[in-house]
Design a protein around this motif. Structure first.
Motif, PDB file in Angstrom:
ATOM      1  N   GLY A  99      -1.875 -12.985  -6.809  1.00 12.36           N
ATOM      2  CA  GLY A  99      -3.307 -13.081  -6.566  1.00 12.36           C
ATOM      3  C   GLY A  99      -3.738 -12.823  -5.137  1.00 12.36           C
ATOM      4  N   ASP A 100      -2.837 -12.381  -4.287  1.00 12.67           N
ATOM      5  CA  ASP A 100      -3.160 -12.113  -2.887  1.00 12.67           C
ATOM      6  C   ASP A 100      -3.530 -10.635  -2.710  1.00 12.67           C
ATOM      7  OD1 ASP A 100      -3.476 -12.468  -0.174  1.00 12.67           O
ATOM      8  OD2 ASP A 100      -1.504 -13.382   0.136  1.00 12.67           O
ATOM      9  N   ASN A 101      -4.069 -10.287  -1.544  1.00 14.63           N
ATOM     10  CA  ASN A 101      -4.218  -8.888  -1.173  1.00 14.63           C
ATOM     11  C   ASN A 101      -2.843  -8.341  -0.810  1.00 14.63           C
ATOM     12  OD1 ASN A 101      -6.955  -9.223  -1.508  1.00 14.63           O
ATOM     13  ND2 ASN A 101      -7.395  -9.378   0.678  1.00 14.63           N
ATOM     14  N   VAL A 102      -2.669  -7.019  -0.958  1.00 11.31           N
ATOM     15  CA  VAL A 102      -1.342  -6.463  -0.744  1.00 11.31           C
ATOM     16  C   VAL A 102      -1.431  -5.065  -0.141  1.00 11.31           C
ATOM     17  CG1 VAL A 102      -1.187  -5.476  -3.076  1.00 11.31           C
ATOM     18  CG2 VAL A 102       0.918  -6.073  -1.831  1.00 11.31           C
ATOM     19  N   ALA A 103      -0.477  -4.765   0.736  1.00  9.00           N
ATOM     20  CA  ALA A 103      -0.299  -3.415   1.258  1.00  9.00           C
ATOM     21  C   ALA A 103       0.955  -2.825   0.635  1.00  9.00           C
ATOM     22  CB  ALA A 103      -0.165  -3.443   2.774  1.00  9.00           C
ATOM     23  N   LEU A 104       0.921  -1.537   0.361  1.00 10.82           N
ATOM     24  CA  LEU A 104       2.090  -0.829  -0.150  1.00 10.82           C
ATOM     25  C   LEU A 104       2.405   0.323   0.794  1.00 10.82           C
ATOM     26  CD1 LEU A 104       4.192  -0.047  -2.382  1.00 10.82           C
ATOM     27  CD2 LEU A 104       2.392   1.368  -3.381  1.00 10.82           C
ATOM     28  N   ILE A 105       3.667   0.406   1.208  1.00 11.75           N
ATOM     29  CA  ILE A 105       4.094   1.520   2.052  1.00 11.75           C
ATOM     30  C   ILE A 105       5.344   2.138   1.454  1.00 11.75           C
ATOM     31  CG2 ILE A 105       5.519   0.111   3.626  1.00 11.75           C
ATOM     32  CD1 ILE A 105       4.389   1.934   5.913  1.00 11.75           C
ATOM     33  N   LEU A 106       5.432   3.450   1.493  1.00 10.70           N
ATOM     34  CA  LEU A 106       6.587   4.157   0.959  1.00 10.70           C
ATOM     35  C   LEU A 106       7.696   4.191   2.004  1.00 10.70           C
ATOM     36  CD1 LEU A 106       4.870   7.128  -0.918  1.00 10.70           C
ATOM     37  CD2 LEU A 106       5.237   4.756  -1.644  1.00 10.70           C
ATOM     38  N   LYS A 125      -9.764  -5.413   5.573  1.00 10.92           N
ATOM     39  CA  LYS A 125      -9.863  -6.602   4.737  1.00 10.92           C
ATOM     40  C   LYS A 125     -11.213  -6.718   4.032  1.00 10.92           C
ATOM     41  CE  LYS A 125      -6.520  -9.307   7.402  1.00 10.92           C
ATOM     42  NZ  LYS A 125      -6.288 -10.517   8.230  1.00 10.92           N
ATOM     43  N   ASN A 126     -12.169  -5.860   4.391  1.00 13.76           N
ATOM     44  CA  ASN A 126     -13.513  -5.964   3.819  1.00 13.76           C
ATOM     45  C   ASN A 126     -13.720  -5.048   2.620  1.00 13.76           C
ATOM     46  OD1 ASN A 126     -14.285  -7.815   5.849  1.00 13.76           O
ATOM     47  ND2 ASN A 126     -14.740  -6.138   7.259  1.00 13.76           N
ATOM     48  N   HIS A 127     -12.670  -4.414   2.124  1.00 15.69           N
ATOM     49  CA  HIS A 127     -12.807  -3.479   1.014  1.00 15.69           C
ATOM     50  C   HIS A 127     -11.800  -3.801  -0.087  1.00 15.69           C
ATOM     51  CE1 HIS A 127     -14.570  -1.334   4.469  1.00 15.69           C
ATOM     52  NE2 HIS A 127     -15.346  -0.762   3.579  1.00 15.69           N
ATOM     53  N   GLY A 128     -12.126  -3.334  -1.306  1.00 12.61           N
ATOM     54  CA  GLY A 128     -11.195  -3.524  -2.413  1.00 12.61           C
ATOM     55  C   GLY A 128      -9.908  -2.766  -2.192  1.00 12.61           C
ATOM     56  N   SER A 129     -10.046  -1.531  -1.693  1.00 19.53           N
ATOM     57  CA  SER A 129      -8.877  -0.716  -1.373  1.00 19.53           C
ATOM     58  C   SER A 129      -9.198   0.163  -0.177  1.00 19.53           C
ATOM     59  CB  SER A 129      -8.482   0.162  -2.567  1.00 19.53           C
ATOM     60  OG  SER A 129      -7.436   1.055  -2.216  1.00 19.53           O
ATOM     61  N   THR A 130      -8.210   0.360   0.672  1.00 19.78           N
ATOM     62  CA  THR A 130      -8.338   1.297   1.788  1.00 19.78           C
ATOM     63  C   THR A 130      -7.176   2.271   1.748  1.00 19.78           C
ATOM     64  OG1 THR A 130      -9.535  -0.215   3.249  1.00 19.78           O
ATOM     65  CG2 THR A 130      -8.317   1.563   4.301  1.00 19.78           C
ATOM     66  N   ILE A 131      -7.494   3.553   1.837  1.00 17.41           N
ATOM     67  CA  ILE A 131      -6.483   4.594   1.959  1.00 17.41           C
ATOM     68  C   ILE A 131      -6.716   5.326   3.270  1.00 17.41           C
ATOM     69  CG2 ILE A 131      -6.217   4.869  -0.531  1.00 17.41           C
ATOM     70  CD1 ILE A 131      -7.984   7.384  -0.331  1.00 17.41           C
ATOM     71  N   PHE A 132      -5.721   6.083   3.680  1.00 19.69           N
ATOM     72  CA  PHE A 132      -5.837   6.859   4.906  1.00 19.69           C
ATOM     73  C   PHE A 132      -5.930   8.338   4.564  1.00 19.69           C
ATOM     74  CE2 PHE A 132      -3.688   2.944   6.106  1.00 19.69           C
ATOM     75  CZ  PHE A 132      -4.470   2.534   7.170  1.00 19.69           C
ATOM     76  N   ALA A 133      -6.512   9.098   5.473  1.00 18.74           N
ATOM     77  CA  ALA A 133      -6.623  10.547   5.322  1.00 18.74           C
ATOM     78  C   ALA A 133      -6.040  11.202   6.566  1.00 18.74           C
ATOM     79  CB  ALA A 133      -8.088  10.957   5.146  1.00 18.74           C
ATOM     80  N   TYR A 134      -5.134  12.146   6.347  1.00 21.10           N
ATOM     81  CA  TYR A 134      -4.451  12.797   7.460  1.00 21.10           C
ATOM     82  C   TYR A 134      -4.516  14.303   7.261  1.00 21.10           C
ATOM     83  CZ  TYR A 134      -0.833  13.559  11.017  1.00 21.10           C
ATOM     84  OH  TYR A 134      -0.133  13.958  12.138  1.00 21.10           O
ATOM     85  N   HIS A 135      -4.990  15.017   8.276  1.00 29.11           N
ATOM     86  CA  HIS A 135      -5.181  16.467   8.171  1.00 29.11           C
ATOM     87  C   HIS A 135      -3.836  17.188   8.164  1.00 29.11           C
ATOM     88  CE1 HIS A 135      -6.532  20.564   9.153  1.00 29.11           C
ATOM     89  NE2 HIS A 135      -7.701  20.177   8.667  1.00 29.11           N
ATOM     90  N   GLY A 171       1.443   7.739   2.473  1.00 29.42           N
ATOM     91  CA  GLY A 171       2.000   6.680   1.636  1.00 29.42           C
ATOM     92  C   GLY A 171       1.878   5.291   2.217  1.00 29.42           C
ATOM     93  N   PHE A 172       0.642   4.891   2.497  1.00 22.93           N
ATOM     94  CA  PHE A 172       0.357   3.566   3.046  1.00 22.93           C
ATOM     95  C   PHE A 172      -1.027   3.172   2.546  1.00 22.93           C
ATOM     96  CE2 PHE A 172      -0.183   0.978   7.228  1.00 22.93           C
ATOM     97  CZ  PHE A 172       0.242  -0.173   6.595  1.00 22.93           C
ATOM     98  N   TYR A 173      -1.088   2.117   1.709  1.00 26.44           N
ATOM     99  CA  TYR A 173      -2.315   1.781   1.001  1.00 26.44           C
ATOM    100  C   TYR A 173      -2.556   0.272   1.056  1.00 26.44           C
ATOM    101  CZ  TYR A 173      -0.008   5.784  -1.330  1.00 26.44           C
ATOM    102  OH  TYR A 173       0.705   6.923  -1.617  1.00 26.44           O
ATOM    103  N   PHE A 174      -3.832  -0.107   0.971  1.00 27.46           N
ATOM    104  CA  PHE A 174      -4.213  -1.522   0.947  1.00 27.46           C
ATOM    105  C   PHE A 174      -5.061  -1.787  -0.293  1.00 27.46           C
ATOM    106  CE2 PHE A 174      -3.153  -0.686   5.273  1.00 27.46           C
ATOM    107  CZ  PHE A 174      -2.634  -1.869   5.774  1.00 27.46           C
ATOM    108  N   PHE A 175      -4.759  -2.915  -0.969  1.00 26.39           N
ATOM    109  CA  PHE A 175      -5.463  -3.251  -2.199  1.00 26.39           C
ATOM    110  C   PHE A 175      -5.761  -4.745  -2.262  1.00 26.39           C
ATOM    111  CE2 PHE A 175      -2.645   0.340  -3.158  1.00 26.39           C
ATOM    112  CZ  PHE A 175      -3.537   1.252  -3.687  1.00 26.39           C
TER     113      PHE A 175
END
Length: 286
Positions: A99-106, A125-135, A171-175
């Motif tokens: 039931g906690d928030n979680v980060a996933l990294i490959l 921490k203020n969003h349901g999920s955060t992803i990154f964008a890299y050019h 490959g680094f995500y927050f949920f």
């Protein structure tokens, strides 16, 4: 917030290097590959971490990382018997997430991201999920995110033939805690896997997805091929030699986050009769 580090897979694109050993245990310049994503999680303020790996590699990771207490962390382990997709990690880790928030990294992704700690504190921490964008120059090799000038997500696609942007999703995500529920409801893709992009799309449908564009002072390195593995090692070598710092130094990040004190860092430094140990000792004088 808790962290999941996915260190499974067979690493077939790196054969014969990875026939006898997990890809995440081979060296990238002066450290095992897994040190890099592990230090990224710690830099993000996460010290409760689950390593998901294969049955064959489990004992090797335990021999290297132990229970994490030497770094002021708690490291536990879980098994992924077959590679059924990144999103399966959340199902495997359901009890760990609890039931906690979680980060996933490959485990094969390397980040140079000096501003990460500030970002976590102020925005993620203020969003349901955060992803990154890299050019990137060839986005068709990755999951791709299309977004507006004010970082509103328009579309997400997995390895598209005709990418709608040049921004790959590293490959680094927050949920938030809903990620387990979303993962359980997924249907396998045409590849027979539970896709991480499908989880991300669920957050997009709920208008709960945040995208952060990594700036020019950051770097994301994939190590999935022999060429990219060599390039990653060369990048780390050049950066460390020119700037006198360490990339992926677990002990340093634990010390900066105050998970360990000066005495503990000094004890860790004594384990290494080389430049790595000297670098750890130098941190005590800063």
């Amino acid at each position: 917030m808790k962290g999941i580090l996915l260190a499974g897979g067979s690493g077939t694109r790196l054969y014969p290097i990875t026939i006898p050993i997990s890809k995440q245990l081979i060296p990238v310049y002066d450290k095992p590959m897994i040190y890099y994503p592990l230090s990224t999680l710690i830099a993000a303020g996460i010290n409760e971490i689950l390593i998901i790996t294969t049955p064959n590699d489990l004992q090797l990771f335990k021999a290297l990382l132990h229970d994490g207490s030497q770094w002021g962390c708690t490291i536990s382990y879980a098994i992924q018997n077959q590679p059924k997709g990144i999103a399966e990690s959340f199902i495997i880790a359901e009890d760990f997430i609890a039931g906690d928030n979680v980060a996933l990294i490959l485990g094969d992704n390397i980040f140079y991201f000096p501003s990460l700690g500030n970002l976590i504190a102020s925005d993620i921490k203020n969003h349901g999920s955060t992803i990154f964008a890299y050019h990137v120059s060839d986005p068709s090799r990755y999951g791709v995110v299309e977004f507006t000038k004010d970082n509103q997500v328009i579309s997400i696609s997995e390895k598209p033939n005709k990418p709608k942007s040049n921004y790959a999703i590293p490959g680094f995500y927050f949920f938030d805690k809903k990620v387990v529920e979303y993962a359980k409801c997924l249907n396998p893709s045409s590849r027979g896997e539970l896709e991480i992009t499908d989880v991300i799309m669920e957050y997009h449908k709920d208008n709960a997805l945040n995208v952060f564009k990594m700036d020019k002072g950051t770097a994301w390195l994939d190590t999935g091929t022999v060429s990219s593995l060599m390039e990653a090692g060369q990048f780390v070598q050049v950066l460390e030699k020119r700037q006198g710092l360490k990339v992926g130094c677990v002990e340093e990040q634990a010390y900066l986050k105050k998970y360990i004190d000066a005495g503990q860092l000094r004890s860790l430094a004594k384990r290494y009769n080389n430049g790595y140990g000297q670098y750890l000792t130098s941190l005590l004088n800063e």
